[in-house]
Enzyme design. Structure first.
Site, PDB file in Angstrom:
ATOM      1  N   GLU A 178      60.017  43.160  81.492  1.00  0.00           N
ATOM      2  CA  GLU A 178      60.439  44.430  80.910  1.00  0.00           C
ATOM      3  C   GLU A 178      61.951  44.651  81.105  1.00  0.00           C
ATOM      4  OE1 GLU A 178      59.401  46.421  78.866  1.00  0.00           O
ATOM      5  OE2 GLU A 178      60.382  48.331  79.213  1.00  0.00           O
TER       6      GLU A 178
ATOM      7  N   ASN B 172      56.885  53.989  52.997  1.00  0.00           N
ATOM      8  CA  ASN B 172      56.909  53.346  54.315  1.00  0.00           C
ATOM      9  C   ASN B 172      55.717  52.404  54.361  1.00  0.00           C
ATOM     10  OD1 ASN B 172      56.946  52.707  57.054  1.00  0.00           O
ATOM     11  ND2 ASN B 172      55.881  54.579  57.637  1.00  0.00           N
ATOM     12  N   GLY B 173      55.972  51.118  54.507  1.00  0.00           N
ATOM     13  CA  GLY B 173      54.877  50.141  54.549  1.00  0.00           C
ATOM     14  C   GLY B 173      55.236  48.908  53.743  1.00  0.00           C
TER      15      GLY B 173
ATOM     16  N   TRP C 168      63.934  50.815  57.352  1.00  0.00           N
ATOM     17  CA  TRP C 168      64.016  49.589  58.147  1.00  0.00           C
ATOM     18  C   TRP C 168      63.605  48.486  57.187  1.00  0.00           C
ATOM     19  CZ3 TRP C 168      60.544  45.800  59.960  1.00  0.00           C
ATOM     20  CH2 TRP C 168      61.059  44.950  60.958  1.00  0.00           C
TER      21      TRP C 168
ATOM     22  N   LYS D 289      61.794  52.177  65.934  1.00  0.00           N
ATOM     23  CA  LYS D 289      60.929  52.645  67.015  1.00  0.00           C
ATOM     24  C   LYS D 289      59.487  52.188  66.868  1.00  0.00           C
ATOM     25  CE  LYS D 289      59.945  55.023  70.654  1.00  0.00           C
ATOM     26  NZ  LYS D 289      60.308  54.347  71.901  1.00  0.00           N
TER      27      LYS D 289
ATOM     28  N   GLU E 278      67.408  44.225  74.149  1.00  0.00           N
ATOM     29  CA  GLU E 278      67.346  45.069  72.954  1.00  0.00           C
ATOM     30  C   GLU E 278      68.473  46.074  72.861  1.00  0.00           C
ATOM     31  OE1 GLU E 278      63.709  47.322  72.382  1.00  0.00           O
ATOM     32  OE2 GLU E 278      63.569  47.804  74.486  1.00  0.00           O
TER      33      GLU E 278
ATOM     34  N   HIS F 280      60.848  25.331  87.776  1.00  0.00           N
ATOM     35  CA  HIS F 280      60.234  24.446  86.781  1.00  0.00           C
ATOM     36  C   HIS F 280      61.045  24.400  85.487  1.00  0.00           C
ATOM     37  CE1 HIS F 280      56.734  23.870  89.305  1.00  0.00           C
ATOM     38  NE2 HIS F 280      56.739  25.173  89.530  1.00  0.00           N
TER      39      HIS F 280
ATOM     40  N   CYS G 180      59.513  52.908  58.221  1.00  0.00           N
ATOM     41  CA  CYS G 180      60.639  53.705  57.750  1.00  0.00           C
ATOM     42  C   CYS G 180      60.263  55.151  58.024  1.00  0.00           C
ATOM     43  CB  CYS G 180      60.826  53.521  56.247  1.00  0.00           C
ATOM     44  SG  CYS G 180      61.022  51.800  55.762  1.00  0.00           S
TER      45      CYS G 180
ATOM     46  N   LYS H   4      64.595  45.120  78.034  1.00  0.00           N
ATOM     47  CA  LYS H   4      65.485  46.291  77.924  1.00  0.00           C
ATOM     48  C   LYS H   4      66.930  45.826  77.732  1.00  0.00           C
ATOM     49  CE  LYS H   4      63.320  48.865  77.177  1.00  0.00           C
ATOM     50  NZ  LYS H   4      61.886  48.937  77.216  1.00  0.00           N
TER      51      LYS H   4
ATOM     52  N   ARG I 214      63.150  55.690  63.322  1.00  0.00           N
ATOM     53  CA  ARG I 214      62.162  54.805  62.695  1.00  0.00           C
ATOM     54  C   ARG I 214      62.802  53.699  61.859  1.00  0.00           C
ATOM     55  NH1 ARG I 214      57.060  57.120  62.622  1.00  0.00           N
ATOM     56  NH2 ARG I 214      56.491  55.738  60.928  1.00  0.00           N
TER      57      ARG I 214
HETATM   58  O1  M6R Z   1      54.488  51.970  69.758  1.00  0.00           O
HETATM   59  P1  M6R Z   1      54.123  50.726  70.532  1.00  0.00           P
HETATM   60  O2  M6R Z   1      54.024  50.970  71.970  1.00  0.00           O
HETATM   61  O3  M6R Z   1      52.879  50.082  69.994  1.00  0.00           O
HETATM   62  O4  M6R Z   1      55.315  49.744  70.277  1.00  0.00           O
HETATM   63  C1  M6R Z   1      55.293  48.422  70.757  1.00  0.00           C
HETATM   64  C2  M6R Z   1      56.666  47.788  70.709  1.00  0.00           C
HETATM   65  O5  M6R Z   1      57.138  47.773  69.401  1.00  0.00           O
HETATM   66  C3  M6R Z   1      57.667  48.541  71.600  1.00  0.00           C
HETATM   67  O6  M6R Z   1      57.221  48.643  72.914  1.00  0.00           O
HETATM   68  C4  M6R Z   1      59.025  47.802  71.581  1.00  0.00           C
HETATM   69  O7  M6R Z   1      58.917  46.587  72.211  1.00  0.00           O
HETATM   70  C5  M6R Z   1      60.110  48.685  72.229  1.00  0.00           C
HETATM   71  N1  M6R Z   1      61.307  48.641  71.433  1.00  0.00           N
HETATM   72  C6  M6R Z   1      60.503  48.223  73.577  1.00  0.00           C
HETATM   73  O8  M6R Z   1      61.484  49.010  74.158  1.00  0.00           O
END
Ligand code: M6R
Length: 612
Positions: free
Chosen positions: A485, A99-100, A73, A607, A492, A508, A2, A489, A27
């Site tokens: 990747e 936060n946590g 969050w 994030k 998400e 397969h 958060c 993208k 966040r």
């Molecule tokens: O801050 P980090 O690179 O450790 O974060 C890892 C993942 O949470 C982050 O890459 C996540 O998959 C992104 N939303 C991807 O776009």
């Protein structure tokens, strides 16, 4: 995961907190809330975004020079008004933001219930503020002592700020495994999860360490103690963060801004680290990798999400160029099994935020087993950066869009620099190839600029496939992680189900999915295995799939087969991912935009994932 922000000073606190929450909204954006102390405790909180909170408080006069705010969050308890922070103690005297996760909140809650406490939310955080209240009451303690003693009874991760209606000139904060930054102004103090809410007020900050409690008073007075009340000496740092780095500028979204920043962020990442004309790479910590060992036996890369995809590219790079065996691990899996890690191993933690809980825990495990820890991190001063023995910052600048773009290319650039240098040092690549790779690497930013100059075709293709419900991404070799990747993208930010596969794996299983409704995005820039990828495209076309192929400029063969092609400039194969990912970032972006999605704040995400 958060965002928390707090202020104590002479100015009206509410607008400072709201502005700070907007900066931290990346966040978490399930709910937002503020507590302002102005004689009495005023709490406003609302499900939804910071703008919903603003709407909720419209017309209400909110004065007061001591306040704190939270953007959530959700972990424990649904995202609703009741579970929003701040939470109040039973006597309504204390307010907390957190936060946590408090892992032992269950037994603590049961014990507090037996003492007569009742709870209005389902959160672990409310339990903590009731615990502080109980300890404050039973032992007649000051706010700071009550917070400190309470935290000795808590298991889990936290960054908290607490205020007390009967102690209106003080804020108390603490941190364990969740980030917290103190900002020091002339006659005001700030607290935040990261420096973005602070930078427009002051550039003097202290990154609070795990196990520390901070007491903030008026006139910018503060004290840091450890959990046993021993006074700690603060390390004041000057922030290297400019306000325009955290604003959208001329772009509609942070994500689009960050995609376009990649030529610059990669140049920043390489600055002072590479010189092709003089034929050298200097990358921090490489020599330390050899300290206490004749050779690197094995590299283990631990990461999550997009960073894990960068790690996979690292595996290809290190193995091909430097001939070092590499294992790439999901940090969340590594930490919970009993992996074989020895002091001979180098464990690389890859993380944009440097705060991802699973990556942090995996590295701690590796540290306990005696491995050498190397961090490839974006966030300066973050927990992982501080934990590792050596490392390199990627210098991508603040990444605010939840979908990672420029941090990914920064990570891949850093891994490329390391692998090329290690390859040369170990004699596994000849000098001529070393020099060629250096030259090519230096040209990557201008090649990305070229891709970014002509995005109309990508936009057109996005419009064509925007209504798909599924998509398949295929790639071979260095482009297999790019397929993963690209699919991530798309998932998400546009909420279209997508899968990334090694192209040859398609037959397969996934081939069963292909029909005229399935867009198949093939990253087909390979120099090696070109014929194989052509065959894979043929297989898709034979089943009426729509093929969108990423090809190298001048390709004629695939152009005749695919429904659409997107060209990228040619480069040496190990560096291809730095170019081939760019059109995929843009394709997802435009598809999401056509579908009306919020690209910067996709649903359910945040994030930085500072909880398990
Ligand atoms: O801050 P980090 O690179 O450790 O974060 C890892 C993942 O949470 C982050 O890459 C996540 O998959 C992104 N939303 C991807 O776009």
């Amino acid at each position: 995961m958060c965002g928390i922000v707090a202020y104590i000073g002479k100015k009206r606190a509410f607008p400072i907190i709201i502005n700070g929450l907007k900066r931290l909204e990346y966040r978490g954006y399930d709910s937002a809330g503020v507590a302002v102390l102005n004689g009495e405790m005023n709490v406003f909180k609302k499900k939804g975004k910071v703008n919903d909170l603003l709407e909720f408080t419209k017309g209400v006069k909110i004065d007061g020079t001591l306040a704190m705010g939270h953007t959530r969050w959700a972990t424990h308890g649904a995202p609703n008004d009741l579970n929003s922070h701040p939470h109040l103690s039973g006597n309504n005297r204390l307010a907390i933001i957190h936060n946590g996760i408090i892992e032992n909140y269950g037994p603590l809650k049961d014990a507090l219930k037996k003492l007569g406490h009742t709870f209005t939310s389902q959160t672990d955080t409310e339990v903590l503020v009731h615990l502080i209240e109980e300890i404050q009451k039973q032992d007649g303690l000051s706010l700071e002592d009550a917070v400190r003693v309470s935290l000795t009874k808590v298991e889990g991760a936290y960054a908290i700020v607490v205020m007390d209606q009967l102690d209106p000139n003080k804020l108390v904060a603490a941190r364990k495994a969740s980030p917290l930054v103190l900002g020091i102004g002339d006659d005001e103090l700030f607290l935040a999860s990261d420096a973005t809410p602070i930078v427009e007020h002051t550039n003097r900050v202290v990154y609070i360490n795990d196990g520390e409690v901070v007491i903030l008073k008026r006139n910018a007075e503060y004290q840091i103690v450890d959990i046993d009340n021993n006074i700690q000496t603060p390390f004041i740092q000057e922030l290297d963060l400019k306000i325009d780095a955290i604003e959208k500028g001329d772009f509609d979204s942070f994500m689009m801004k960050e995609i376009h920043e990649q030529p610059k962020s990669i140049r920043d990442c390489m600055r002072g680290r590479i010189n092709a004309a003089e034929g050298w790479i200097k990358i921090g910590g490489i020599s330390e990798l050899y300290k206490d060992r004749d050779d690197i036996g094995r590299i283990i890369i631990a990461a999550c999400g997009t960073s894990w995809h960068a790690g996979l590219i690292g595996e290809y790079l290190f193995e091909e160029l430097a001939r070092i065996p590499v294992e790439v691990e999901y940090a969340s899996e590594l930490r919970y099994r009993n992996p074989i890690i020895t002091p001979k191993d180098v464990v690389i933690g890859l993380s944009q935020s440097g705060e991802t809980a699973d990556t942090l825990a995996a590295l701690n495990l590796a540290k306990d087993k005696g491995a050498f820890l190397y961090g490839i991190i974006n966030s300066v001063g973050s927990s992982i950066a501080r934990l590792t023995n050596a490392g390199s910052y990627i210098h991508a600048g603040q990444e605010i869009g939840v979908a990672s773009t420029k941090a990914f290319t920064g990570q891949v650039t850093t891994l490329s620099l390391m692998a090329i240098e290690l390859g040369y040092k170990r004699g596994t690549i000849p000098k001529s190839y070393y020099l060629q790779l250096l030259k090519e690497l230096e040209q990557i930013p201008s090649k990305i600029e070229k891709i970014l100059e002509s995005t109309e075709k990508i936009k057109y293709i996005a419009a064509e496939i925007k209504d798909a419900t599924n998509a398949l991404y295929l790639g071979r070799g260095y482009n297999f992680p790019i397929a993963l990747e690209g699919a991530l993208k798309l998932k998400e930010i546009s909420y279209i189900h997508a899968e990334g596969y090694p192209a040859a794996e398609m037959k397969h299983g996934p081939i069963a999915l292909i029909d005229e409704n399935m867009p198949v995005i093939v990253i087909a820039t390979n120099q090696s295995a070109y014929d194989k990828i052509v065959s894979n495209i043929q297989e898709v076309k034979a089943r009426k799939g729509t093929v969108i192929a990423i090809v190298v400029e001048g390709d004629t063969e695939i152009k005749q087969l695919a429904d659409h092609t997107i060209e990228i400039p040619n480069t040496d194969e190990p560096l291809t991912p730095l170019l081939s990912v760019i059109p995929l970032q843009l394709l997802s972006y435009y598809i999401a935009e056509f579908r009306g999605c919020n690209v910067d704040q996709p649903r359910n995400l945040a994030k930085s994932v500072t909880v398990e």
